[in-house]
Design a protein around this motif. Structure first.
Motif, short mmCIF file in Angstrom:
data_model
loop_
_atom_site.label_atom_id
_atom_site.label_comp_id
_atom_site.label_asym_id
_atom_site.label_seq_id
_atom_site.Cartn_x
_atom_site.Cartn_y
_atom_site.Cartn_z
N TYR A 175 0.70 -1.40 0.20
CA TYR A 175 0.10 0.30 0.10
C TYR A 175 0.48 1.02 0.21
O TYR A 175 0.53 2.64 -0.68
CB TYR A 175 -1.20 0.07 1.44
CG TYR A 175 -2.08 -1.07 0.81
CD1 TYR A 175 -3.12 -1.21 0.12
CD2 TYR A 175 -2.01 -2.06 2.13
CE1 TYR A 175 -4.00 -2.38 0.24
CE2 TYR A 175 -2.77 -2.90 1.90
CZ TYR A 175 -4.34 -3.13 1.24
OH TYR A 175 -4.43 -3.82 0.54
N ALA A 194 -5.55 0.61 -1.62
CA ALA A 194 -6.82 0.57 -0.42
C ALA A 194 -8.25 0.63 -1.29
O ALA A 194 -8.10 1.03 -2.34
CB ALA A 194 -6.59 1.53 0.87
N TYR A 225 -3.64 -9.31 -0.19
CA TYR A 225 -3.88 -7.51 0.10
C TYR A 225 -5.63 -8.38 -0.49
O TYR A 225 -6.15 -6.91 -0.22
CB TYR A 225 -2.86 -6.67 -1.20
CG TYR A 225 -1.58 -6.96 0.15
CD1 TYR A 225 -1.80 -5.54 -0.09
CD2 TYR A 225 -0.43 -8.24 -0.26
CE1 TYR A 225 -0.83 -4.99 0.84
CE2 TYR A 225 0.78 -7.36 0.10
CZ TYR A 225 0.47 -5.84 0.95
OH TYR A 225 1.47 -5.55 1.41
#
Length: 330
Positions: A261, A268, A315
């Motif tokens: 990120y 995100a 993720y």
């Protein structure tokens, strides 16, 4: 009438004495949770003086459930996880919350917190031969024996580059040895209520007796993010460090965060702002991520995934958790 008042006073004192007898005469932290029943038993702290009584965990996210919400996301790609809304005090998602897990390099969250609290960050640290002697497949900050830099610089090598060499250098400086530092780690974890964790190393390379739980790591991480220095370190995408080599010559390098990120490799969900966190990977632990972010209502969220089967799924599931369980309750 005076005799009655005196009698009532004596009875009141006796009742108070009975109520506090189980706490003992010394100040103790009696917080514990039972993994078998996943029930919480909150004690009281600072019982030397009745005016100091306060309930431990009054501002923590608390749940008595091990699994909830797992059918709403692709939870099968991981072994454990959790989402905690620090603004509302709610645990909104739980997957094997209290199960024993190997933390890999998310261990370094506790290493960093202990270092910040225990030492002057301007302390000059010289990297030992032991710290520099890492295997070729070890995650390192590329430190050499005799390199000298500040403890604060080492924290960036620890948390961004996930340097096991940096972890050992920090541990030796503060604890005298890895074993001495691990004692400080376990003391800090216990003080935070993380009573089902045990730490052997400052870096998290696999040891059978080095373990935690998702909930314990939440307890440790939520304490860490209250510290401004810790937040500054974990929110930094890259760090340029200048230091001195064993030969006295100037050296420099750039450490880039392993957090996808922060390094631009992952986005995100819309409305979420990632502050930072810590990654971790070993064969036994799988792929791990502990994350601190804000939702679109500016509420701080801690989200954790442990033992994912690969980076992409790590993720992917983290984004699912944020999108599904990180929003403010309607």
């Amino acid at each position: 009438m005076k005799c009655i008042d005196k009698l009532l006073s004596l009875l009141l004192v006796a009742c108070l004495g009975l109520g506090l007898v189980s706490c003992g005469s010394e100040s103790t932290d009696q917080t514990s949770y039972d993994l078998e029943t996943t029930s919480y038993q909150y004690g009281i702290t600072k019982v030397n003086n009745i005016s100091d009584v306060s309930f431990y965990g009054s501002n923590l996210c608390v749940t008595d459930q091990d699994n909830f919400g797992i059918d709403q996301v692709d939870s099968h790609v991981a072994g454990a996880g959790g989402v905690f809304n620090l603004a509302t005090g709610q645990c909104t998602y739980g997957q094997n919350l209290f199960g024993k897990m190997y933390p890999a390099s998310t261990t370094k969250i506790l290493t960093c917190l202990v270092a910040i609290e225990q030492a002057d960050l301007d302390t000059q640290v010289t990297v030992s031969a032991h710290a520099a002697d890492q295997t070729s497949d070890s995650s390192v900050a590329n430190l050499a024996e005799g390199d000298a830099m500040t403890l604060k610089d080492l924290l960036y090598g620890l948390m961004l580059r996930s340097g096991n060499d940096a972890a050992i250098a920090i541990a030796e400086t503060i604890g005298g040895s890895e074993e001495g530092f691990a004692k400080l780690m376990n003391e800090k974890a216990a003080a935070l209520g993380a009573t089902h964790s045990h730490f052997v190393t400052p870096h998290g390379l696999h040891e059978d007796d080095h373990y935690t739980t998702v909930y314990d790591m939440y307890l440790i991480f939520q304490a860490a993010v209250q510290n401004e220095t810790f937040l500054q370190v974990i929110s930094t995408p890259s760090y340029d460090v200048s230091y001195t080599g064993a030969d006295g010559q100037a050296k420099s390098q750039t450490w880039v965060s392993t957090n996808r990120y922060l390094n631009g490799k992952e986005s995100a969900p819309a409305g979420f702002t990632v502050v930072g966190g810590k990654t971790g990977t070993t064969y036994e632990a799988g792929y791990c991520l502990v994350l601190y972010s804000y939702n679109d209502q500016n509420q701080p969220i801690i989200s954790i995934v442990y033992n994912s089967d690969c980076t992409l799924n790590l993720y992917y599931l983290m984004n699912e958790l944020l999108y599904t369980f990180g929003e403010a309750p309607s």
